[in-house]
Design an enzyme around this catalytic site. Sequence first.
Site, PDB file in Angstrom:
ATOM      1  CD  GLU A  99      -3.149   0.607   0.171  1.00  0.00           C
ATOM      2  OE1 GLU A  99      -2.593   1.432  -0.599  1.00  0.00           O
ATOM      3  OE2 GLU A  99      -4.370   0.550   0.295  1.00  0.00           O
ATOM      4  CG  ASP A 103      -6.042   8.481   6.372  1.00  0.00           C
ATOM      5  OD1 ASP A 103      -5.991   8.693   7.596  1.00  0.00           O
ATOM      6  OD2 ASP A 103      -6.425   9.356   5.566  1.00  0.00           O
ATOM      7  CE  LYS A 131      -2.654  11.134   6.579  1.00  0.00           C
ATOM      8  NZ  LYS A 131      -3.613  11.979   5.793  1.00  0.00           N
ATOM      9  CG  ASP A 159      -5.214  10.263  -6.048  1.00  0.00           C
ATOM     10  OD1 ASP A 159      -6.266  10.629  -6.599  1.00  0.00           O
ATOM     11  OD2 ASP A 159      -5.190   9.374  -5.168  1.00  0.00           O
TER      12      ASP A 159
END
Length: 180
Positions: A99, A103, A131, A159
Amino acid sequence: MLEQDIKKILISHDEIVAAAQKLGAQLTAEYADKNPILIGVLKGSVPFMAELIKYIDTHIDLDFMVVSSYHGGTASSGVINIKQDVGQDVAGRHVIFIEDIIDTGQTLKNLRDLFKERNAASVKIATLLDKPEGRVVEIDADYTCFNIPNEFVVGYGLDYDEHYRNLPYIGVLKEEVYSN
């Protein structure tokens, strides 16, 4: 041109390459003679996966999945949609998900659970970025290159609305770019 939208560079290209080399050596040692399947979660994983596999010195298979939970925004919708599944049977195989970022953790938790149901011998997660502040489910990567703060980052596969994936580093996107 793209750099004008970047508030700051968080992780340089050289730091990413060094982390991929280190992780590649670790995976080589841990998966020697196991022929794991590395599954890239498209599209964001492509640059990291391409860098990482250069440093894995044992047999591996590659496969990809298209899984979406963002649907064009800056926050996960929480709805996991598998648009393209792997093309091979994973029963009895060692699976490593590759990955770009963990998140909320929802996507990878769902994928990990799914592949355990498919009787993979083991299911591990390798991520370029983690994160932890964004987490909404209990999940940890087995291999993490960098922990990052709760900022909106782009580059090296990550992105915003399909843009900035081609930056050679991880940068924090200026808020005015995505708040309009």
